[in-house]
Structure formats: C-alpha cells, structure tokens
Design a protein around this motif. Structure first.
Motif, PDB file in Angstrom:
ATOM      1  N   ASP A  25       0.824  -1.127  -0.003  1.00 53.99           N
ATOM      2  CA  ASP A  25      -0.024   0.063   0.097  1.00 53.99           C
ATOM      3  C   ASP A  25       0.953   1.274  -0.003  1.00 53.99           C
ATOM      4  O   ASP A  25       0.633   2.185  -0.989  1.00 53.99           O
ATOM      5  CB  ASP A  25      -0.898  -0.081   1.190  1.00 53.99           C
ATOM      6  CG  ASP A  25      -2.046  -0.697   1.035  1.00 53.99           C
ATOM      7  OD1 ASP A  25      -2.214  -1.293  -0.119  1.00 53.99           O
ATOM      8  OD2 ASP A  25      -2.849  -1.010   2.013  1.00 53.99           O
ATOM      9  N   LEU A  26       1.888   1.163   0.817  1.00 59.93           N
ATOM     10  CA  LEU A  26       2.923   2.230   1.226  1.00 59.93           C
ATOM     11  C   LEU A  26       3.361   2.668  -0.308  1.00 59.93           C
ATOM     12  O   LEU A  26       3.464   3.786  -0.669  1.00 59.93           O
ATOM     13  CB  LEU A  26       3.733   2.101   1.987  1.00 59.93           C
ATOM     14  CG  LEU A  26       3.225   2.489   3.527  1.00 59.93           C
ATOM     15  CD1 LEU A  26       4.103   1.893   4.406  1.00 59.93           C
ATOM     16  CD2 LEU A  26       3.038   3.767   3.741  1.00 59.93           C
ATOM     17  N   LEU A  27       3.910   1.688  -1.033  1.00 57.26           N
ATOM     18  CA  LEU A  27       4.680   1.871  -2.307  1.00 57.26           C
ATOM     19  C   LEU A  27       3.724   2.354  -3.446  1.00 57.26           C
ATOM     20  O   LEU A  27       3.950   3.197  -4.045  1.00 57.26           O
ATOM     21  CB  LEU A  27       5.298   0.612  -2.776  1.00 57.26           C
ATOM     22  CG  LEU A  27       6.452   0.234  -1.745  1.00 57.26           C
ATOM     23  CD1 LEU A  27       6.782  -1.348  -2.208  1.00 57.26           C
ATOM     24  CD2 LEU A  27       7.741   1.053  -2.097  1.00 57.26           C
TER      25      LEU A  27
ATOM     26  N   PRO B 187       4.493   3.340  -8.661  1.00 58.04           N
ATOM     27  CA  PRO B 187       4.985   2.295  -9.410  1.00 58.04           C
ATOM     28  C   PRO B 187       4.241   1.447 -10.562  1.00 58.04           C
ATOM     29  O   PRO B 187       2.824   1.253 -10.166  1.00 58.04           O
ATOM     30  CB  PRO B 187       5.468   1.296  -8.505  1.00 58.04           C
ATOM     31  CG  PRO B 187       4.815   1.557  -7.315  1.00 58.04           C
ATOM     32  CD  PRO B 187       4.230   2.915  -7.415  1.00 58.04           C
ATOM     33  N   THR B 188       4.860   1.261 -11.728  1.00 58.42           N
ATOM     34  CA  THR B 188       3.977   0.276 -12.515  1.00 58.42           C
ATOM     35  C   THR B 188       3.992  -1.161 -12.119  1.00 58.42           C
ATOM     36  O   THR B 188       3.013  -2.024 -12.493  1.00 58.42           O
ATOM     37  CB  THR B 188       4.402   0.433 -13.756  1.00 58.42           C
ATOM     38  OG1 THR B 188       5.762  -0.128 -13.874  1.00 58.42           O
ATOM     39  CG2 THR B 188       4.406   1.788 -14.455  1.00 58.42           C
ATOM     40  N   GLN B 189       4.693  -1.515 -11.280  1.00 59.58           N
ATOM     41  CA  GLN B 189       4.904  -2.760 -10.883  1.00 59.58           C
ATOM     42  C   GLN B 189       5.407  -2.853  -9.471  1.00 59.58           C
ATOM     43  O   GLN B 189       6.377  -2.288  -9.111  1.00 59.58           O
ATOM     44  CB  GLN B 189       5.578  -3.733 -11.591  1.00 59.58           C
ATOM     45  CG  GLN B 189       5.428  -5.201 -11.589  1.00 59.58           C
ATOM     46  CD  GLN B 189       6.573  -6.089 -12.477  1.00 59.58           C
ATOM     47  OE1 GLN B 189       6.798  -5.389 -13.484  1.00 59.58           O
ATOM     48  NE2 GLN B 189       6.887  -7.057 -11.900  1.00 59.58           N
TER      49      GLN B 189
ATOM     50  N   VAL C  59      10.620  -3.386  -7.316  1.00 54.44           N
ATOM     51  CA  VAL C  59       9.698  -1.917  -7.873  1.00 54.44           C
ATOM     52  C   VAL C  59      10.003  -1.754  -9.269  1.00 54.44           C
ATOM     53  O   VAL C  59      11.105  -1.569  -9.402  1.00 54.44           O
ATOM     54  CB  VAL C  59       9.980  -1.035  -6.575  1.00 54.44           C
ATOM     55  CG1 VAL C  59       9.196   0.257  -6.924  1.00 54.44           C
ATOM     56  CG2 VAL C  59       9.770  -1.571  -5.469  1.00 54.44           C
ATOM     57  N   VAL C  60       8.945  -1.517 -10.080  1.00 51.75           N
ATOM     58  CA  VAL C  60       9.355  -0.843 -11.217  1.00 51.75           C
ATOM     59  C   VAL C  60       8.559   0.424 -11.416  1.00 51.75           C
ATOM     60  O   VAL C  60       7.348   0.578 -10.989  1.00 51.75           O
ATOM     61  CB  VAL C  60       8.763  -1.703 -12.136  1.00 51.75           C
ATOM     62  CG1 VAL C  60       9.053  -1.270 -13.807  1.00 51.75           C
ATOM     63  CG2 VAL C  60       9.393  -3.073 -12.275  1.00 51.75           C
ATOM     64  N   SER C  61       9.428   1.561 -11.607  1.00 50.97           N
ATOM     65  CA  SER C  61       8.592   2.846 -11.701  1.00 50.97           C
ATOM     66  C   SER C  61       9.394   3.608 -12.422  1.00 50.97           C
ATOM     67  O   SER C  61      10.593   3.749 -12.739  1.00 50.97           O
ATOM     68  CB  SER C  61       8.787   3.624 -10.352  1.00 50.97           C
ATOM     69  OG  SER C  61       8.436   4.804 -10.336  1.00 50.97           O
TER      70      SER C  61
ATOM     71  N   CYS D 130      15.255  -2.230  -7.998  1.00 51.62           N
ATOM     72  CA  CYS D 130      14.522  -0.898  -8.489  1.00 51.62           C
ATOM     73  C   CYS D 130      14.805  -0.932  -9.937  1.00 51.62           C
ATOM     74  O   CYS D 130      15.814  -0.411 -10.424  1.00 51.62           O
ATOM     75  CB  CYS D 130      14.869   0.227  -7.807  1.00 51.62           C
ATOM     76  SG  CYS D 130      14.897   0.068  -5.697  1.00 51.62           S
ATOM     77  N   LYS D 131      13.609  -1.090 -10.791  1.00 49.59           N
ATOM     78  CA  LYS D 131      13.901  -0.698 -12.155  1.00 49.59           C
ATOM     79  C   LYS D 131      13.027   0.048 -13.083  1.00 49.59           C
ATOM     80  O   LYS D 131      12.071   0.410 -12.371  1.00 49.59           O
ATOM     81  CB  LYS D 131      13.977  -2.349 -12.919  1.00 49.59           C
ATOM     82  CG  LYS D 131      14.691  -3.395 -12.319  1.00 49.59           C
ATOM     83  CD  LYS D 131      15.519  -4.178 -13.600  1.00 49.59           C
ATOM     84  CE  LYS D 131      16.726  -4.667 -13.209  1.00 49.59           C
ATOM     85  NZ  LYS D 131      16.987  -5.715 -12.469  1.00 49.59           N
ATOM     86  N   THR D 132      13.337   0.490 -14.067  1.00 45.71           N
ATOM     87  CA  THR D 132      12.443   1.351 -14.745  1.00 45.71           C
ATOM     88  C   THR D 132      11.606   0.428 -15.777  1.00 45.71           C
ATOM     89  O   THR D 132      12.378  -0.798 -16.045  1.00 45.71           O
ATOM     90  CB  THR D 132      13.290   2.226 -15.574  1.00 45.71           C
ATOM     91  OG1 THR D 132      14.232   1.745 -16.502  1.00 45.71           O
ATOM     92  CG2 THR D 132      14.266   3.430 -14.666  1.00 45.71           C
ATOM     93  N   PRO D 133      10.585   0.855 -16.164  1.00 42.94           N
ATOM     94  CA  PRO D 133       9.961   0.069 -17.267  1.00 42.94           C
ATOM     95  C   PRO D 133      10.756  -0.201 -18.246  1.00 42.94           C
ATOM     96  O   PRO D 133      10.846  -1.726 -18.797  1.00 42.94           O
ATOM     97  CB  PRO D 133       8.781   0.795 -17.468  1.00 42.94           C
ATOM     98  CG  PRO D 133       8.669   1.801 -16.304  1.00 42.94           C
ATOM     99  CD  PRO D 133       9.757   2.122 -15.721  1.00 42.94           C
TER     100      PRO D 133
END
Lengths: 212, 105
Positions: free
Chosen positions: B16-18, B25-27, B45-47, B80-83
């Motif tokens: 929820d926090l994320l 984030p997209t994922q 996390v993907v953002s 931590c990745k980007t889309p």
C-alpha cells in the motif's frame, strides 16, 4: 531459565561429542534440538549415561568453564579500543555525534558502520560488505553501531539512510549492502576505491604455496 | 490486524505504501523474507520515477516511501528498475538470476 537449560543441553551434547565417535555426534546434535529430557527420535539411552557421568567430572567442568570464558572474551572484544567509538562527555547531543561522524569521515578514506566487528559481523548484510571489502584488500575503519546507540541513530540521520551497514568512501556515503554488492559486481566499487587511493592498500594475503 | 504487542509490518502495508507513494510504481512485488515476522522484505519495484537515477537515489526513493514503517523493519532488499529496463531485460534473457537470499543470521 530457558537459557540455563539450553546451556545444560549443549554442555551435555558437547560431552557426548567428546566421549564418543561415529554416530554419537549426530545423536548429540539431535538431542540438542529436543525439548523434553527423555523425548526425541534418538535412542537417548546410548548417549545419556556417558553424558551424565562426564558431567560430573572436574575435567568436563573445566572444559565447559573454559568454553564459557572464551565466549565472554569474545563479547568483551566488542569493545576493543580499535573499534570503540570515542566516548564523549556530552554524548547524546545530536550535533555532537554528527560532528564526530564528520570528523571520522574526514580522517579516513574508507569507513564502514556495521553491526558487529569485521571479524565477527552480527548481521548477514554487514558480513556481506565486510567480505566485499576484504576481497578488495581495502584498509578501512569499522564502527560497531551495536555498542553505541547514539552512533546507531546518528549515522542514520547523517546519511538519511535507515539501515546498517553503511559504507563511506572519501567522505561520501556509498550505500548499504545491496548497493555495495551491485557496485562490486559491476566493477564500480573497485573504481571508486582506486579513485580514493584505497584499493589494494591492505597487505595482500600470503600467496598459496605453488604446486603441492 | 496488527498485533498489540509488537508493531508488525505486513506485506499488504508495504504494498500500500509503495503504491500510494510518489513513486507511482507500474509494478510492485513484496515478499516477507523474515518468515512472517515483518522485519525483512524483498521488494521488486518498477517505476518511471527511477529514470535517470542511480541505484542509491532509487533506493532512497523507496526508503522515503516506507519511512513510516522503516523503524520497525530490519532490512529491505530491493530491485529498482525502470519500465524500460524491465522491457530490455525481458528481451535479452528469459529470466534474470534472482538476488542472493537473505542470510539466516
């Protein structure tokens, strides 16, 4: 009470290990896991009598005593001078700890704030960073935050980073174990340490004997 | 939901926090790797917020999002990745090797 009981069991297990060979050590290990004195999958009768009689001997008491002494000396080394954070008269003042950290980082190229000591890390993440630094043969300063609460919270505030370990190179915060590991894999860590003039500074370990 | 004795951080709370954070984030994948005691989490996390950011800055963004629960968490292991990175990785290899498991100390 639980602790004393557990100690008794492991002393008994150690005694069993001393007194027997072959299957006995495994039996002792299994017995350590059992909670009921007579329970457990192991045929206790095999190991127990020798345990009982051994526990009575002064020799074993000395052995167990020596073990206990060793353990406490390990605990005492947590406050070894090399790693003891400098005690200050007005510790507790937040500005003071921040100044202490700044001073430390100005004075040393590579500084690690960790849980435990490099020789005995108290957390897997601290262990990981210690291993990576050992691989780079880096001379570094280590601080055990577990013996200094002001430092533990102070270093988190200093970097605005909520976890330990924290590695600093050339006064700059590098990261925690994930980041240091990633940088070690990519070669960035080596480059950073080279740039800081710290890479391979420590005496290399003796070369393994050639041939057989 | 949370026990009265110790503050327990749940997987759902972390998610929820994320999801509601500025990261948008997209994922998000959250795994409790402390055996259910809510002290260690593994995050994926993907953002798009990670774009142009180094790993340190990315992790900082995640820590910022979790600031309210961090005091009761021992460790967070993050990817931590980007889309764009995820797409590139998917194209390059079927599956990236998983990061090392949490040491059981």
């Amino acid at each position: 009470m639980n602790i004393m009981y557990a100690g008794g069991r492991s002393a008994a297990a150690a005694a069993a290990r001393l007194s027997r060979t072959g299957a006995a050590p495994r039996a002792a290990a299994a017995r350590r896991l059992t909670t009921a004195p007579t329970g457990g999958p192991v045929p206790a009768a095999a190991a127990r009598p020798s345990v009982a009689s051994l526990r009575q001997t002064p020799a074993l008491r000395r052995l167990v005593g020596a073990g206990a002494a060793r353990r406490s000396s390990v605990a005492a080394s947590e406050t070894h001078d090399d790693f003891k954070p400098v005690p200050s008269a007005d510790a507790g003042a937040d500005g003071d700890i921040q100044a202490r950290i700044k001073e430390e980082l100005d004075a040393h190229k590579v500084v690690l704030f960790m849980k435990g000591l490099p020789s005995a890390p108290a957390c897997g993440f601290s262990y990981k960073v210690v291993s990576l630094l050992a691989g780079a043969r880096v001379e570094y300063r280590a601080h055990n935050v577990l013996v200094d609460d002001a430092l533990r919270s102070g270093i988190k505030a200093f970097s605005s980073w909520p976890t330990i370990p924290q590695l600093y190179v050339g006064g700059e915060f590098v990261g925690g174990s994930d980041i240091v590991e990633g940088m070690a894999t990519s070669g960035e860590l080596r480059q950073l340490l080279v740039d800081a003039g710290a890479y391979g500074e420590a005496t290399p370990p003796p070369a393994p004997p050639a041939g057989a | 939901m949370s026990a009265t004795a110790a503050p327990t951080v749940t997987v759902a709370a972390v998610e929820d926090l994320l999801l509601t954070s500025a990261l948008a984030p997209t994922q998000v994948e959250v795994k409790d790797v402390s055996g259910g005691c809510g002290t260690s989490f593994k995050l994926n996390v993907v953002s798009t917020a990670f774009e142009g950011q180094r790993l340190l800055a990315r992790q900082r963004l995640v820590y910022d999002a979790l600031a309210t629960v961090m005091p009761s968490i021992h460790a967070v292991i993050m990817t931590c990745k980007t889309p764009a990175q995820v797409a590139a990785a998917a194209a390059a290899a079927p599956a990236a090797p998983a990061p090392a498991p949490t040491p059981s100390v």
